[in-house]
Write a protein that holds these residues in place. Structure first.
Motif, PDB file in Angstrom:
ATOM      1  N   LEU A   1       0.831  -1.210   0.000  1.00  0.00           N
ATOM      2  CA  LEU A   1       0.000   0.000   0.000  1.00  0.00           C
ATOM      3  C   LEU A   1       0.861   1.254   0.000  1.00  0.00           C
ATOM      4  CD1 LEU A   1      -2.796  -1.200   2.438  1.00  0.00           C
ATOM      5  CD2 LEU A   1      -3.144  -0.467   0.061  1.00  0.00           C
ATOM      6  N   GLY A   2       1.982   1.196   0.711  1.00  0.00           N
ATOM      7  CA  GLY A   2       2.903   2.330   0.680  1.00  0.00           C
ATOM      8  C   GLY A   2       3.429   2.582  -0.717  1.00  0.00           C
ATOM      9  N   GLN A   3       3.772   1.518  -1.428  1.00  0.00           N
ATOM     10  CA  GLN A   3       4.304   1.642  -2.784  1.00  0.00           C
ATOM     11  C   GLN A   3       3.249   2.205  -3.746  1.00  0.00           C
ATOM     12  OE1 GLN A   3       5.737  -2.277  -3.684  1.00  0.00           O
ATOM     13  NE2 GLN A   3       7.348  -2.192  -2.134  1.00  0.00           N
ATOM     14  N   LEU A   4       1.997   1.832  -3.546  1.00  0.00           N
ATOM     15  CA  LEU A   4       0.932   2.325  -4.424  1.00  0.00           C
ATOM     16  C   LEU A   4       0.614   3.792  -4.178  1.00  0.00           C
ATOM     17  CD1 LEU A   4      -1.453  -0.767  -4.402  1.00  0.00           C
ATOM     18  CD2 LEU A   4      -0.106   0.080  -6.338  1.00  0.00           C
ATOM     19  N   GLY A   5       0.824   4.261  -2.931  1.00  0.00           N
ATOM     20  CA  GLY A   5       0.668   5.680  -2.625  1.00  0.00           C
ATOM     21  C   GLY A   5      -0.747   6.208  -2.666  1.00  0.00           C
ATOM     22  N   ASP A   6      -1.742   5.373  -2.472  1.00  0.00           N
ATOM     23  CA  ASP A   6      -3.141   5.792  -2.510  1.00  0.00           C
ATOM     24  C   ASP A   6      -3.585   6.183  -1.093  1.00  0.00           C
ATOM     25  OD1 ASP A   6      -6.030   5.761  -2.554  1.00  0.00           O
ATOM     26  OD2 ASP A   6      -5.884   4.730  -4.485  1.00  0.00           O
ATOM     27  N   THR A   7      -4.043   7.420  -0.918  1.00  0.00           N
ATOM     28  CA  THR A   7      -4.389   7.908   0.424  1.00  0.00           C
ATOM     29  C   THR A   7      -5.618   7.234   1.017  1.00  0.00           C
ATOM     30  OG1 THR A   7      -5.596   9.754  -0.583  1.00  0.00           O
ATOM     31  CG2 THR A   7      -3.307  10.150   0.078  1.00  0.00           C
ATOM     32  N   ARG A   8      -6.343   6.432   0.244  1.00  0.00           N
ATOM     33  CA  ARG A   8      -7.452   5.661   0.836  1.00  0.00           C
ATOM     34  C   ARG A   8      -6.934   4.681   1.877  1.00  0.00           C
ATOM     35  NH1 ARG A   8     -10.335   2.700  -3.846  1.00  0.00           N
ATOM     36  NH2 ARG A   8      -8.224   2.793  -4.733  1.00  0.00           N
ATOM     37  N   ALA A   9      -5.629   4.379   1.803  1.00  0.00           N
ATOM     38  CA  ALA A   9      -5.043   3.436   2.755  1.00  0.00           C
ATOM     39  C   ALA A   9      -4.637   4.108   4.054  1.00  0.00           C
ATOM     40  CB  ALA A   9      -3.818   2.761   2.121  1.00  0.00           C
TER      41      ALA A   9
ATOM     42  N   LEU B   1       3.065   4.892   5.646  1.00  0.00           N
ATOM     43  CA  LEU B   1       2.379   6.177   5.845  1.00  0.00           C
ATOM     44  C   LEU B   1       3.210   7.333   5.292  1.00  0.00           C
ATOM     45  CD1 LEU B   1       0.904   5.583   9.404  1.00  0.00           C
ATOM     46  CD2 LEU B   1      -0.409   6.119   7.334  1.00  0.00           C
ATOM     47  N   GLY B   2       4.518   7.229   5.431  1.00  0.00           N
ATOM     48  CA  GLY B   2       5.377   8.252   4.847  1.00  0.00           C
ATOM     49  C   GLY B   2       5.307   8.254   3.336  1.00  0.00           C
TER      50      GLY B   2
ATOM     51  N   ALA C   1      11.011   7.300  11.511  1.00  0.00           N
ATOM     52  CA  ALA C   1      11.986   8.263  10.985  1.00  0.00           C
ATOM     53  C   ALA C   1      12.047   8.187   9.454  1.00  0.00           C
ATOM     54  CB  ALA C   1      13.359   7.997  11.585  1.00  0.00           C
ATOM     55  N   ARG C   2      12.032   6.979   8.923  1.00  0.00           N
ATOM     56  CA  ARG C   2      12.048   6.835   7.461  1.00  0.00           C
ATOM     57  C   ARG C   2      10.774   7.399   6.837  1.00  0.00           C
ATOM     58  NH1 ARG C   2      14.814   1.946   8.744  1.00  0.00           N
ATOM     59  NH2 ARG C   2      12.854   0.794   8.865  1.00  0.00           N
ATOM     60  N   GLY C   3       9.654   7.159   7.505  1.00  0.00           N
ATOM     61  CA  GLY C   3       8.388   7.697   7.012  1.00  0.00           C
ATOM     62  C   GLY C   3       8.388   9.214   6.995  1.00  0.00           C
TER      63      GLY C   3
END
Length: 531
Positions: A47-55, A78-79, A106-108
């Protein structure tokens, strides 16, 4: 808990490739509640890779997951979503009791790029777990906020083993920030006992763009305990002001060694480290792209390297290639050098530069006494692509050691054989075994006629082709060719080609002629290789 529609990560990967992003997001959100924690982790990362804010909300819920790996993946995801609503939440997780969660937060935050996270990340530079502190340093480098400069400089002063990673991360971050306040502390780090710290400092100094670093970086390049490659890359970033000092360094080394060689006739000892240092200086000069470097690089191309002066001189050749057409003239002159290695390197470089002025000189190299030079010249002519080379390339056949290069060059130039003999030679160059076997009767006559001339290249091409074709009906002819036109190289090929009668003939020939021939080693032909 519920189950997602896939049984494994592999199934999920395959299915996601077939789905559109919108449908994939919906299914992955379902998977965040799967019984298998590894599937939940996979879903969060995806979900992070897809970058869709619905997640967003489902991932926030995962920050309370019972498994730290899922929480960690959710924090980082989330980042990646790029939604500023996650900033305060992730700042809070910088204080989580689990170090993996703090590092992921921190990475996020680094991904989100929000200035609100700078001060909390600075606090994390003093985290009790070094893994978290150097992750925070990396995040601060990406955020690019000047408030982090002094705290990161302080991190360069740690002494424990665990602080080495923090020093590396801090040096890297200071390079990204690009503020010259870090110049002196980074210069000091070039003397650090740890090679990773020294390397990170060199890279950072290149990013700062402060030309005061040129001399220290050249000293670091020359230092046996340094990292010449990192120094070279940093000097390239510092640009034109680094050209003169690098030329002076290369000239000093090559001039001193060449003078010692001329005066004594004895090759001066040179370690692999010394070679790497000079190769790195050559690489830097190539990367800087200044034509003033051509003369010293040509001198380095001729630098003594044992039995072949230019053995291992690829760094000089690669640098000259980067300098392009201005280097073509001096390289053309090198095609007449007395040393085979220099001629070989020059031919290879000229082919890649592609300057048509080199065509005629390279055609001359098709008659070089050294097979490697002939092969390199053929390849270079194919790369340049000038059709005036077609006739000389075709006339250079047969040349067994250079056959692959001749065949490829002629094919790339669109050449078509005009005579049957040319066609056969071209088939040999291209190792077209189907055609060679199908036309054996005709080919046998031409090859045996060639062998009867006694001309070395024609004889070599004939015997090596027949051996590779594995023709039993020509074994007696091969024995006769060895008796009449043989040499030690041919005898050793017969000995090692894998045919008993030819091996016996080779031993008998060697005994009569007083040669010692040896089994094994790289051979030009193998019985039946083209059957």
């Amino acid at each position: 808990m519920v189950c997602c529609p896939w049984q494994s990560h592999v199934d999920a990967d395959l299915a996601l490739e077939q789905l559109g992003d919108a449908q994939a997001v919906e299914l992955l959100i379902i998977c965040l509640k799967d019984d298998d924690h590894s599937m939940r982790k996979f879903a969060a990362a995806s979900l992070g890779q897809l970058g869709d804010t619905r997640a967003m909300e489902p991932l926030i819920a995962c920050l309370e997951d019972s498994e730290w790996a899922v929480r960690s993946a959710a924090a980082e995801a989330l980042g990646q979503l790029g939604d500023a609503r996650a900033v305060d939440l992730l700042i809070g997780y910088l204080k989580d009791e689990d170090s993996e969660i703090r590092a992921s937060a921190a990475r996020g935050l680094a991904q989100l790029g929000d200035a609100r996270s700078v001060v909390p990340l600075i606090v994390c530079l003093r985290d009790r777990e070094c893994y978290v502190s150097w992750t925070a340093a990396g995040a601060l480098g990406k955020l690019g906020d000047a408030r982090a400069i002094e705290p990161l400089i302080d991190c360069l002063k740690g002494h424990s083993a665990g602080h080495l990673d923090l020093r590396v991360a801090a040096a890297t971050a200071l390079g990204q920030l690009g503020d010259t306040q870090a110049y002196e502390p980074l210069i000091a780090c070039l003397q650090h006992s740890d090679s990773d710290v020294r390397r990170a400092a060199a890279n950072a100094l290149g990013q700062l763009g402060d030309t005061r670093a040129i001399e220290p970086l050249i000293d670091y390049l020359k230092n046996p305990s340094g990292d010449p490659s990192a120094a070279a890359e940093a000097l390239i970033k510092l640009g034109e002001p680094a050209v003169g000092p690098l030329i002076a360094m290369l000239k000093e080394s090559t001039t001193t060694t060449l003078a010692a060689y001329r005066d004594s006739g004895v090759y001066p000892y040179e370690s692999a480290e010394d070679r790497f240092i000079l190769d790195s200086a050559a690489k830097a000069l190539g990367g800087l792209g200044d034509a003033r470097a051509i003369e010293p690089l040509i001198a380095y191309l001729k630098y003594p390297r044992g039995s072949y002066w230019a053995d291992g001189s690829s760094a000089a050749a690669e640098a000259l290639i980067k300098l392009g057409e201005p280097a073509a003239g001096p390289l053309i002159a090198c095609l007449k050098d007395s040393n085979v290695g220099v001629r070989l390197s020059a031919a290879m470089a000229l082919g890649r530069i592609g300057d048509t002025r080199a065509v005629k000189p390279l055609i001359g190299c098709l008659k070089d006494t050294e097979e490697d030079v002939r092969a390199a010249a053929a390849t270079a002519l194919g790369q340049i692509g000038d059709h005036t080379a077609i006739g000389p390339l075709a006339a250079a056949m047969p040349d067994w050691p250079a056959k692959d290069n001749l065949g490829q060059a002629l094919a790339s130039l669109g050449w078509k054989p005009r005579t049957r003999r040319q066609q056969i030679y071209f088939w040999v160059c291209r190792a077209e075994n189907v055609q060679l076997n199908a036309h054996w009767d005709e080919i046998e006559k031409i090859l045996l006629d060639d062998a009867a001339t006694g001309r070395v290249r024609l004889v070599e091409n004939a015997v090596y082709t027949i051996v590779n074709l594995g023709r039993e009906d020509a074994v007696a002819d091969l024995v006769r060719i060895l008796e009449k036109h043989g040499n030690k190289t041919m005898a050793e090929m017969y000995l090692n080609c894998g045919h008993g009668r030819l091996s016996d003939a080779a031993r008998a020939w060697a005994t009569r002629h007083g040669y010692t021939i040896t089994a094994g080693g790289r051979q030009q032909a193998r019985w039946g290789a083209w059957r």
